[in-house]
Design a protein around this motif. Structure first.
Motif, PDB file in Angstrom:
ATOM      1  N   GLU A 286       3.530  -0.329  -4.976  1.00  0.00           N
ATOM      2  CA  GLU A 286       4.589   0.196  -4.105  1.00  0.00           C
ATOM      3  C   GLU A 286       4.252  -0.028  -2.634  1.00  0.00           C
ATOM      4  OE1 GLU A 286       7.537   1.419  -4.978  1.00  0.00           O
ATOM      5  OE2 GLU A 286       7.062   0.984  -7.076  1.00  0.00           O
ATOM      6  N   SER A 287       2.957  -0.022  -2.315  1.00  0.00           N
ATOM      7  CA  SER A 287       2.508  -0.255  -0.946  1.00  0.00           C
ATOM      8  C   SER A 287       1.077  -0.771  -0.993  1.00  0.00           C
ATOM      9  CB  SER A 287       2.586   1.027  -0.107  1.00  0.00           C
ATOM     10  OG  SER A 287       1.728   2.022  -0.640  1.00  0.00           O
TER      11      SER A 287
ATOM     12  N   LYS B  45       5.009  -5.849   0.761  1.00  0.00           N
ATOM     13  CA  LYS B  45       5.921  -6.284   1.826  1.00  0.00           C
ATOM     14  C   LYS B  45       6.421  -7.706   1.586  1.00  0.00           C
ATOM     15  CE  LYS B  45       3.976  -6.406   5.888  1.00  0.00           C
ATOM     16  NZ  LYS B  45       3.122  -6.041   7.049  1.00  0.00           N
TER      17      LYS B  45
END
Length: 374
Positions: free
Chosen positions: A296-297, A308
């Protein structure tokens, strides 16, 4: 395992963070691009596939050995050639495709499989020179890119028709003319990148498969980062950049679109390259991330895949597919609907549903869905 190769198309194998792509040109002609052979464990949650075993069981045979028309190595990192020694031992490889960078590598800097590839490439180059022409299947090579290294005495007599430089196309595999079924346009490596970072010497191709009036394009950019990718898009014609399938460079690394220029204090998104990728897309299309599941990140310094980068790819494609999200390889093939993307986390679940799952939609379609074009 209940899985079949397409009669013509692409197979992206789930091999963790690594590349293993099989191109099925026809029933006798298979091209393998990179290899990350992983032994499959008995763990039901282990989605990785032992690619060498699968190829041995599925390739056509010449005599008593499986026959692979060509093996292409984009660059000699372990996650792109793991298992090559075993592949060479178990499979008859008609032709090797590689860049001159392999000859510049020191053995101490290579994993054992990359060192074995270098040794086999050198053997075949000398067989080619000694044959004063075609040394025959099992000894053939095709070198992609040009290097001053090839002008040295060691390579005197190496035929120029075994070289493929950026800006040219090829439509033969192991000396078989497959022009009505396949072509590959060479984008990179560029001559002045040969001594740079190994990733930026990656072989980059636009591959096209043909089925009657249909054309399927795949853009394969190895582990290239933004500066070389930007150069490719700047130099190439729109036709040579078209893609129905984009293999996200370097396992969905942000380096393909986020970069720190010399006049910048930190990396920034290069929106123009994202826009250029989108402009080059054909419908239907998908972006494939040959990687572990995208988080997710990310924290600073994390290896790919990068969240990203996935976020940017999702803005330019109809479907973002990750190999390690699937229980089965991702297949792109011709079908009655046109071009079909098949990504199965369970038997019968299509790329459409895989995309919905990635976006958090848990409502499964009542019938399998595919993307088509005519």
């Amino acid at each position: 395992m209940d899985f079949e190769l397409p009669s013509r198309g692409l197979v992206f194998w789930p091999v963790s963070n690594g590349d293993s792509t099989t191109v099925v040109v026809d029933s006798e002609t298979y091209l393998q691009i990179d290899l990350n052979h992983l032994e499959k464990s008995d763990d039901d949650d282990d989605a990785s596939w032992p690619v060498v075993d699968e190829l041995v069981n599925r390739l056509p045979r010449v005599g008593d050995r499986p026959y692979l028309a060509s093996f292409a190595l984009t660059h000699p990192d372990q996650d792109h050639c793991k298992g090559f020694t075993e592949l060479l031992d178990r499979v008859e490889i008609g032709e090797l495709w590689f860049t001159p960078r392999i000859f510049l590598e020191y053995k101490k800097d290579l994993c054992s499989d990359a060192a074995a590839f270098k040794q086999e490439a050198e053997r075949r180059v000398h067989e080619t020179i000694n044959a004063d022409g075609d040394p025959g299947s099992g000894n053939r090579v095709r070198v992609f890119g040009y290097s001053e290294l090839l002008e040295e005495d060691e390579f005197e007599g190496f035929p120029t028709d075994r070289l493929a430089i950026p800006g040219t196309s090829i439509s033969t595999i192991d000396e078989t003319n497959v022009a009505n079924k396949f072509s590959a346009f060479v984008h990179a490596p560029f001559k002045d990148d040969e001594a740079g970072d190994r990733n930026d010497t990656s072989l980059a191709l636009q591959m096209s498969l043909y089925e009657e009036s249909l054309k399927m394009c795949a853009l394969m950019l190895g582990d290239l980062s933004y500066p070389v990718i930007n150069r490719i898009f700047d130099k190439s014609t729109p036709l040579d950049l078209e893609w129905n399938v984009l293999l996200a460079p370097h396992h969905c690394s942000k380096s393909s679109m986020y970069w720190k220029d010399d006049d910048e204090e930190q990396e920034t998104l290069k929106e123009h390259i994202v826009d250029a990728m989108e402009e080059a897309s054909r419908s239907p299309n998908c972006v494939v991330s040959s990687s572990n599941k995208v988080p997710e990140s990310n924290n600073k310094g994390d290896d790919p895949p990068h969240a990203k980068a996935k976020e940017q790819y999702e803005t330019i494609t109809e479907s973002f597919l990750c190999t390690m999200d699937q229980d089965f390889p991702i297949v792109v093939q011709f079908s009655e609907q046109g071009i079909d993307f098949k990504a199965e986390s369970v038997v019968g679940v299509s790329a459409t549903e895989a995309a919905n799952r990635a976006q958090g939609n848990q409502n499964a379609p009542t019938t399998p869905q595919t993307y088509g074009i005519r």
